[in-house]
Enzyme design. Structure first.
Site, mmCIF file in Angstrom:
data_model
loop_
_atom_site.group_PDB
_atom_site.id
_atom_site.type_symbol
_atom_site.label_atom_id
_atom_site.label_comp_id
_atom_site.label_asym_id
_atom_site.label_seq_id
_atom_site.Cartn_x
_atom_site.Cartn_y
_atom_site.Cartn_z
ATOM 1 N N LYS A 80 0.864 -1.183 0.000
ATOM 2 C CA LYS A 80 0.000 0.000 0.000
ATOM 3 C C LYS A 80 0.904 1.238 0.000
ATOM 4 O O LYS A 80 1.930 1.264 0.700
ATOM 5 C CB LYS A 80 -0.868 -0.045 1.268
ATOM 6 C CG LYS A 80 -1.941 1.037 1.384
ATOM 7 C CD LYS A 80 -2.758 0.821 2.658
ATOM 8 C CE LYS A 80 -3.908 1.799 2.818
ATOM 9 N NZ LYS A 80 -4.684 1.546 4.053
ATOM 10 N N SER A 155 -9.642 1.414 3.165
ATOM 11 C CA SER A 155 -8.826 2.237 2.286
ATOM 12 C C SER A 155 -7.775 1.463 1.485
ATOM 13 O O SER A 155 -7.257 1.974 0.509
ATOM 14 C CB SER A 155 -8.113 3.318 3.101
ATOM 15 O OG SER A 155 -7.217 2.720 4.027
ATOM 16 N N SER A 179 -9.675 -0.941 7.338
ATOM 17 C CA SER A 179 -9.120 -0.709 6.004
ATOM 18 C C SER A 179 -8.377 -1.889 5.387
ATOM 19 O O SER A 179 -7.989 -1.819 4.222
ATOM 20 C CB SER A 179 -8.190 0.505 6.011
ATOM 21 O OG SER A 179 -8.936 1.688 6.014
#
Lengths: 493, 104
Positions: A80, A155, A179
């Protein structure tokens, strides 16, 4: 082998060691998959072809020399883009960090490199990890590989979508309110939020420091345990890092659930906003565990109905403090002004997107004089009540089970203009961020629309072994891993 | 969800003031959007006030940690030039900012 990109981490490890294929072959299969899918999905912000090719060659020579750094050697992994990577642009999906090339690696990145993994690149996220759909990225949204009209969750939507579609064998995400788990659920993959402190946050661009935790996405429960073991462990660079012995998540994978006590959280088993199909799938999962020898009871945790409210005071409060560092002085964007203060306000006004501004404003308001006791201090007391409820539950059960999210993946744009509706999609995951306990999502089936349903397993602090033990049984019973591979081939290419 | 209509107090948030505190310049359009949205979110968050928390200690962190110490020893640092290469403006190995005080 039909396509190396469809392999699990453990199967790829066998092939690499037997010489059936090389780390470069594996990386090329993953790159080919990314080339076929990225135009539709946009899971990645940056693909580091040169760096990854070098790492694959290094892994090959290690194997040739007889050096084996464990199950991740030669395995392509995605990160990420809120984890800093030396010499690879890191933006956290924000314009304020456009072009930033960090001067160091996050601890998780160093650990993956030491383990011989091949870092593919950086995945898309909601800006600074604030969101539940990956629509809040300054660089464009990511789509769900099961149906491109729907969101991948967030997310960590890019990390989830990449693993689901095979443009990574595993990936890392971060989980502040769900997330990792919610996008894992939406994309039909396994996602784990470890116990707070188990994985170092050094080099994770901070959102809410008392809640943030890094964890893995993989296609199987066993792979998730391998990836977690590689990144967990004490780090002197993170003062909140756990110093004791690291529990072995792989220890009970084949043990079954005979004799385990499972609690179903009453407050998360229906009501407004919950999709009946998701509830039915959760109940069916629990019945199978009961048939496999576990005892199941319903447990009421009244405080979890207030967890979302407490979270939306605590997380913005911490974010408003953490994001003060983006001031146009040391890195990233600067928009001029006649004074330093004006330059800072202009830089932040221009550099932050709408959701990030909204949360900084919320946090600043909640912490400002006259409101602190009514909001932030009260939210912290509610946090104590949530922890007390969990501790009481874990006196009588080994793990708790609920849906991971109240619904399956929603449509792109559906909740974009209603922040509160978006926040509600994290209602099942937030309580364990407040308590610091581990949680994970395992895919159990598809809804009528063909979208994946995830079930959440929660355990007490450092309870990873029992959590993974139950997750592995759920995976065996659901037999979902096979179908996920079939379904990815249906993605438009 | 329990019904707590009684605790939703209408909140009137001075967004312009909060934005000044947060050092974020907002356009007129943004001000209008946040003036409409923030009270709705705060209203929901204010549900925490409905719970009886008398005698409950606040939790600021999930781990019972305080003052984690380490030995004060010299170690490797980030490379100065690499760090400064990422700054918007530098001079003589230092960050440059616009003037801070008025020339009164």
């Amino acid at each position: 082998m039909s396509d190396l990109a469809d392999l699990t981490i453990s199967a790829a490890g066998v092939g690499l060691r037997s010489g059936e294929f090389s780390a470069t072959d594996l990386l090329e299969a993953v790159h080919k998959r990314a080339t076929m899918t990225e135009a539709d999905l946009h899971a990645y912000l940056t693909i580091d072809r040169v760096g990854a090719a070098k790492a694959a060659v290094a892994a090959e020579s290690a194997f040739r020399r007889g050096e084996d750094h464990g199950p991740l050697q030669g395995i392509p992994i995605a990160l990420k883009d809120n984890m800093v990577t030396r010499a690879i642009e890191t933006t956290a999906s924000s314009k304020i960090l456009a072009g930033w090339v960090p001067p160091y690696d996050a601890t998780v990145v160093s650990r993956l490199k030491q383990a011989g993994s091949v870092i593919i690149g950086k995945t898309n996220l909601d800006e600074f990890a604030m969101g539940s759909s990956t629509e809040n990225s300054a660089y464009g949204l990511t789509r769900n590989p099961w149906n491109p009209d729907t969101v991948p969750g967030g997310s960590s939507g890019g990390s989830a979508a990449a693993v689901a579609v095979g443009s990574a064998l595993g990936s890392l995400g971060s989980d502040t309110g769900g997330s990792i788990r919610q996008p894992a659920s939406f994309c039909g993959v396994v996602g784990v939020k470890p116990t707070y402190g188990l994985v170092s946050r050094y080099g994770l661009i901070a959102f809410a420091s008392s809640l943030d935790q890094i964890g893995p996405f993989t296609r199987t429960v066993g792979d998730a345990a391998l990836l977690l073991q590689a990144i967990a462990g004490h780090d002197p660079m993170d003062s909140t890092s756990y110093q004791g012995a690291i529990p072995d998540a792989t220890s009970g994978l084949d043990a079954g659930v005979q004799g385990l006590r499972i609690g179903l959280i009453t407050e998360m088993m229906g009501g407004e906003g919950y999709d009946p199909e998701v509830i039915a799938a959760t109940r069916a999962t629990v019945s199978k565990l009961e048939n496999a020898g576990a005892t199941v009871t319903e447990i009421s945790m009244p405080s979890v109905d207030y967890a979302l409210s407490a979270y939306y005071l605590i997380a913005p409060a911490e974010c408003s403090a953490n994001l003060a560092r983006f001031d146009g002085v040391r890195y990233g964007l600067r928009v001029g002004g006649s004074t330093t203060e004006e330059m800072m306000a202009n830089t932040r006004g221009e550099g932050f997107g709408p959701e990030v501004k909204r949360r900084i404003l919320l946090g600043t308001y909640a912490l400002s004089a006259g409101y602190y006791d009514a909001y932030y201090a009260q939210a912290q007391r509610v946090r104590t009540l949530v922890i007390n409820d969990f501790n009481r539950a874990y006196e009588t059960v080994d793990v708790l089970i609920s849906p991971t999210a109240p619904t399956t993946a929603f449509k792109v744009g559906e909740k974009a203009s209603d922040p509160l509706a978006m926040y509600l999609s994290d209602i099942c995951t937030i309580p364990s961020n407040l308590s610091g306990h581990p949680g994970m999502s395992v895919p159990v089936g598809l809804d009528a629309a063909g979208l994946p349903i995830g079930v959440q397993i929660l355990a007490p602090a450092l309870g990873e072994p029992v959590m993974f033990r139950v997750a592995a049984e759920i995976e065996r019973q659901a037999a979902f891993a096979d179908r996920a591979v079939l379904a990815t081939s249906a993605v438009p290419r | 969800m329990p019904e707590d209509e009684s605790v939703s107090v209408p909140v009137d948030i001075d967004i312009a003031r909060v934005a000044r505190l947060a050092r974020i310049s907002l356009t007129g359009t943004e001000l209008g959007i946040y003036e409409a949205q923030l009270p709705v979110i705060i209203d929901h968050a204010a549900r925490v006030q409905a719970l009886d928390t008398a005698g409950i200690e606040p939790t600021s962190h999930p781990l019972p940690l305080a003052n984690v110490f380490r030995t004060d020893s010299v170690g490797d640092c980030l490379d100065r030039d690499e760090v400064l290469s990422q700054a918007p403006e530098t001079q003589d190995h230092q960050f440059v900012v616009p003037r801070i005080m008025d020339e009164a």
